[in-house]
Design a protein around this motif. Sequence first.
Motif, mmCIF file in Angstrom:
data_model
loop_
_atom_site.group_PDB
_atom_site.id
_atom_site.type_symbol
_atom_site.label_atom_id
_atom_site.label_comp_id
_atom_site.label_asym_id
_atom_site.label_seq_id
_atom_site.Cartn_x
_atom_site.Cartn_y
_atom_site.Cartn_z
ATOM 1 N N SER A 11 39.515 46.465 45.979
ATOM 2 C CA SER A 11 39.147 47.096 47.252
ATOM 3 C C SER A 11 40.327 47.198 48.208
ATOM 4 C CB SER A 11 37.999 46.337 47.931
ATOM 5 O OG SER A 11 36.905 46.246 47.077
ATOM 6 N N GLY A 12 41.524 47.348 47.670
ATOM 7 C CA GLY A 12 42.692 47.547 48.522
ATOM 8 C C GLY A 12 43.243 46.278 49.129
ATOM 9 N N MET A 13 42.635 45.123 48.806
ATOM 10 C CA MET A 13 43.139 43.863 49.347
ATOM 11 C C MET A 13 44.180 43.284 48.398
ATOM 12 S SD MET A 13 41.202 43.544 51.983
ATOM 13 C CE MET A 13 41.168 41.822 52.491
ATOM 14 N N PRO A 14 45.052 42.396 48.904
ATOM 15 C CA PRO A 14 45.946 41.670 47.975
ATOM 16 C C PRO A 14 45.092 40.826 47.023
ATOM 17 C CG PRO A 14 46.609 41.341 50.245
ATOM 18 C CD PRO A 14 45.323 42.073 50.297
ATOM 19 N N LEU A 15 45.568 40.657 45.783
ATOM 20 C CA LEU A 15 44.775 39.960 44.776
ATOM 21 C C LEU A 15 44.486 38.528 45.196
ATOM 22 C CD1 LEU A 15 46.088 40.997 41.285
ATOM 23 C CD2 LEU A 15 44.000 41.670 42.446
ATOM 24 N N PHE A 16 43.263 38.089 44.967
ATOM 25 C CA PHE A 16 42.838 36.734 45.313
ATOM 26 C C PHE A 16 42.577 35.989 44.009
ATOM 27 C CE2 PHE A 16 39.637 33.621 46.694
ATOM 28 C CZ PHE A 16 40.298 33.079 47.773
ATOM 29 N N GLY A 17 43.650 35.569 43.356
ATOM 30 C CA GLY A 17 43.507 34.861 42.082
ATOM 31 C C GLY A 17 43.146 35.801 40.954
ATOM 32 N N GLY A 18 43.163 35.285 39.710
ATOM 33 C CA GLY A 18 42.827 36.117 38.550
ATOM 34 C C GLY A 18 41.332 36.248 38.386
ATOM 35 N N ALA A 19 40.942 37.050 37.402
ATOM 36 C CA ALA A 19 39.512 37.257 37.151
ATOM 37 C C ALA A 19 39.007 36.387 36.023
ATOM 38 C CB ALA A 19 39.237 38.718 36.834
ATOM 39 N N HIS A 20 39.903 35.756 35.282
ATOM 40 C CA HIS A 20 39.447 34.942 34.149
ATOM 41 C C HIS A 20 39.089 33.543 34.639
ATOM 42 C CE1 HIS A 20 41.772 37.812 31.335
ATOM 43 N NE2 HIS A 20 40.665 38.329 31.829
#
Lengths: 119, 413
Positions: A45-54
């Motif tokens: 959603s255009g935000m900086p990544l907040f950790g991985g998805a795994h």
Amino acid sequence: MLTQGYGLLFTLFVLSLIFAIKLLVIAWVVSPKAPNPLKDSTYESGMPLFGGAHIQFDVKFYLFSLLFILFDIESIFLFPWAVAFEKLGMLGLVEMLLFIGILTLGLVYAWRRRALEWH
Amino acid sequence: MQELLTQLITGFGLPAWLSFFLWAVVLYGMVAVVGQVAVVFMVLMERKVLAWLTQRKGPNRVGPWGTLQTVADGVKLLFKESIVGPGQDWFLFTMGPVIFFAPSFVLYALIPFTDRLVGITMPLGLLFVFALSSLSVVGIVLSGWASNNKYSLLGGMRSASQAISYEIPLVLSALGVAVAAGSLDLKTIVEAQNQGPFGLFSWYWLSILPVSFVIFHIASIAEVNRIPFDLPEAESELVSGYNTEYSGMKFAMFFLAEYASLFAMSALVVVLFFGGYYSPVGGLMLERFAGVHDNTLLGLEMVTWTVLKTYFFIFFAMIIRGTLPRLKPDQLMAFSWKFLIPLSLLNVFLVAALKMAWMTDGMLLTAGPFTFNLTYWITYGLTGLMTFIVLVGFGQLFGHKQPPLPGLSAAGP
């Protein structure tokens, strides 16, 4: 046998896999390739990544899959019964009533232990 | 046709396995062409129907009435860049759409379009249709995980849980058909529905299996991830679900395969409950009213009926998409596990008991509502009541009285 039903189905499946890969190869050949770091980053959603998805995932999904295996095996047992039903007659009906009754007890148990609740 | 090819190949002194392989290639070619044409038409139809339901015009620029719009979109997607970032697992990210795509077109080969036009005739056809259609969920889970995106992961997991939950009512309701027809061969099932002079009324949807039909139709819409069960790609909460990170041809493959499996599922509803390739008046119209016995003409009529009925159910699914809202995940799971599964287990026994009653009397199984006998009318009453319960239960999902989420009471903590 092999060239009529099952072998043909398997060959069709392999051909379908090859066809799908072929589509991707054609697309890879004709499509442009212009990567840049911003485009390649994961969308959030255009935000900086907040950790991985795994990450660790909710255990409810696994509970449902355990229950699914129980009922899937049940339905596999029911298919031959359905085909042979005409020959089995009343005995087959009663036996399957017992079989499904026991498995329904499993569903009732899971229900009472609140394994089917989502919250 | 296979025999002809075999004779041709062995006539040239070439080995027999080559003819088998060539036949498989020819068959897959036919299946893929038919499948893609159907999908191209369905995408346009869906956009037109949705536009009609929301009082828009729909695609109307490319070709007359927008008929070439889907082709233009396909060509555009082919020439688009397929982005794979460093965060994604390249191999699984590519294999996801491939595994999702592959089984959906093979399904077409199992469906009897006429009594001769069947790609593969096998005695376990019904079982293999379910096996193939449930394979595609592996592709969704793979692509959801490999995308390394939270929306995709949640979409993939939701898809898996939904697919396994609705697989059971789907299989159990089809079991009723297997009991009634006494076979898993799709062609035998179609033939079993065309007994007696009752036509439309002797098809399984009304004569003995209305409960199975309603449960199967609901579960099949859930299996192909369409509204009201399209939680895996709920665009208002999960961006695009499992295909958020996909672009270009890989996205197009998800799109193609979704519509292909919708077609296959609708065709399966027609084969199992709506008399397959037979006309609504019983038998074939050309044969009964015009006295035609030409195999080609009769075959054409059969194909016409199969395709017309299939598109009726596709149209129905599109109207559902235009009218019903999306469910919540807890409603979705509760509806399957607490409502559809117990009812479909009960239904298997109702069908078996009904068949037992028919068999002991030596009556025609599909004589349906035309037989006047107290025992039969009691079973019909029970079946009708259960159908009513299933329909009301489905309607309750969209009612206004929803239980509040625990911890979210209006009074506050």
